[in-house]
Design a protein around this motif. Structure first.
Motif, PDB file in Angstrom:
ATOM      1  N   UNK A  55     -29.296  34.754  47.701  1.00  0.00           N
ATOM      2  CA  UNK A  55     -28.113  35.453  48.219  1.00  0.00           C
ATOM      3  C   UNK A  55     -27.057  35.578  47.128  1.00  0.00           C
ATOM      4  N   UNK A  56     -26.976  34.585  46.248  1.00  0.00           N
ATOM      5  CA  UNK A  56     -26.001  34.596  45.157  1.00  0.00           C
ATOM      6  C   UNK A  56     -26.505  35.325  43.927  1.00  0.00           C
ATOM      7  N   UNK A  57     -27.804  35.481  43.830  1.00  0.00           N
ATOM      8  CA  UNK A  57     -28.426  35.928  42.577  1.00  0.00           C
ATOM      9  C   UNK A  57     -27.828  37.229  42.012  1.00  0.00           C
ATOM     10  N   UNK A  58     -27.623  38.280  42.846  1.00  0.00           N
ATOM     11  CA  UNK A  58     -27.072  39.518  42.254  1.00  0.00           C
ATOM     12  C   UNK A  58     -25.706  39.312  41.606  1.00  0.00           C
ATOM     13  N   UNK A  59     -24.848  38.521  42.240  1.00  0.00           N
ATOM     14  CA  UNK A  59     -23.504  38.276  41.696  1.00  0.00           C
ATOM     15  C   UNK A  59     -23.578  37.500  40.388  1.00  0.00           C
ATOM     16  N   UNK A 125     -23.341  36.459  56.578  1.00  0.00           N
ATOM     17  CA  UNK A 125     -24.743  36.756  56.866  1.00  0.00           C
ATOM     18  C   UNK A 125     -24.845  37.397  58.244  1.00  0.00           C
ATOM     19  N   UNK A 126     -25.713  38.380  58.338  1.00  0.00           N
ATOM     20  CA  UNK A 126     -25.819  39.125  59.592  1.00  0.00           C
ATOM     21  C   UNK A 126     -27.273  39.245  60.025  1.00  0.00           C
ATOM     22  N   UNK A 216     -29.755  38.620  56.742  1.00  0.00           N
ATOM     23  CA  UNK A 216     -29.496  38.824  55.311  1.00  0.00           C
ATOM     24  C   UNK A 216     -28.033  38.543  54.987  1.00  0.00           C
ATOM     25  N   UNK A 217     -27.784  38.179  53.752  1.00  0.00           N
ATOM     26  CA  UNK A 217     -26.413  38.139  53.257  1.00  0.00           C
ATOM     27  C   UNK A 217     -25.853  39.556  53.257  1.00  0.00           C
ATOM     28  N   UNK A 218     -24.564  39.702  53.528  1.00  0.00           N
ATOM     29  CA  UNK A 218     -23.963  41.036  53.572  1.00  0.00           C
ATOM     30  C   UNK A 218     -24.133  41.777  52.249  1.00  0.00           C
TER      31      UNK A 218
END
Length: 304
Positions: A55-59, A125-126, A216-218
């Motif tokens: 969830x953090x990886x893209x940032x 997360x949704x 998923x994370x937003x």
């Protein structure tokens, strides 16, 4: 009238006072100079590995790319693997930074007291479904019934006569831990279904599988999937920041002990205005400064 001897005594006293004063000033200057930087910022260089939450990886990947552009002698490798992997690897020394959606205290098998928590932002997360599913909202109880296998067809919650396909996350996933804790009220998601360990793969499978549901994370949600309301509340930044929408997590970057050198420089950069004021929101995360509530490792919420 003063005699010559008295005059010389006065002159000598004045000279002594002047010498003492000058010595004092000199000492003060020396002390201040010692507290100032020695001049010229040290060059940032070296290798660093950050592992964990997808969830953090893209940032973290994007921030690392920007950081390396500014510091060409620094090499930062960002890997996924899930929050459990991130915490385990940083605790064992196999990684420099462990990225995690959960507090280290929530992970069994590691000594959380050795890890230092650096919260860099918040992610919501949704629940997400295939766009062909006409349902827009689920209650918490309906969600529990779906993820435990009690409800297996969308028509049971007002949708089409279509089988529900549940896509789970693996045990080590921080997204799964957060969803279980705050969307399912701690109930284990035991419904039969597929399991995927990457947020990107989950999004792809939900988008391509009729009747699919997952979470998923937003930061991963786009037009290929549909995000659902929970008990009538939309998973928006505003609803998360003011505490109305409960499914969110801090984005932690753990180090083993206090960070120094390249680790400290990169973590400082993650909290810089360039990342917090621009990159965090651009990529769908929430700066910590926007949160009107805070949460502890036990899940207790308090107003700021």
């Amino acid at each position: 009238m003063l005699g010559n001897r008295a005059k010389w005594m006065l002159v000598l006293a004045a000279v002594l006072v002047l010498v003492v004063a000058l010595a004092g000033c000199g000492g003060q200057e020396q002390k201040q100079g010692g507290e100032q930087p020695s001049g010229g910022q040290a060059e940032i260089a070296g290798n660093l590995t950050a592992v964990g939450s997808t969830a953090m990886q893209p940032l973290v990947e994007q921030a690392a790319t920007q950081f390396m552009a500014k510091n060409p002698k620094a090499q930062i490798v960002v890997q996924g693997g899930g929050s459990g992997t991130g915490l385990t690897q940083v605790a064992s020394g196999a990684a420099d930074i462990g990225n995690s959606d959960i507090f280290a205290e929530e992970k069994s098998g590691i000594d959380a007291s050795q890890l230092v928590d650096h919260k860099v932002c918040v992610v919501g997360m949704a629940t997400v479904v295939n766009p062909g599913v006409t349902v827009d909202n689920l209650t918490k109880q309906q969600l529990v019934d779906i993820f435990t296998g009690k409800i297996t067809n969308w028509k049971e919650v007002g949708g089409p006569d279509q089988k529900i396909v549940v896509i789970h996350r693996p045990k080590g996933s921080g997204t799964r831990a957060t969803f279980k804790k705050f969307a399912l009220g701690g109930v284990e998601d035991s419904a039969p279904g597929m399991e995927q360990d990457s947020s990107g793969t989950v999004r792809k499978m939900v988008a391509e599988t009729p009747g699919a549901i997952s979470y998923l994370a937003l930061s991963y949600i786009d037009n290929s999937v549909k995000a659902l309301k929970l008990d009538g509340v939309e998973p928006t930044v505003q609803n998360i920041a003011n505490g109305k929408y409960p499914v969110w997590a801090y984005q932690h970057m753990y180090t083993k002990g206090e960070p120094t050198g390249l680790k400290k420089a990169f973590l400082d950069y993650m909290l810089s205005e360039e990342v917090q004021g621009q990159l965090v929101e651009k990529m769908g995360y929430i700066p910590i400064t926007k949160m009107q509530v805070e949460r502890d490792a036990q899940g207790n919420i308090t107003k700021k």
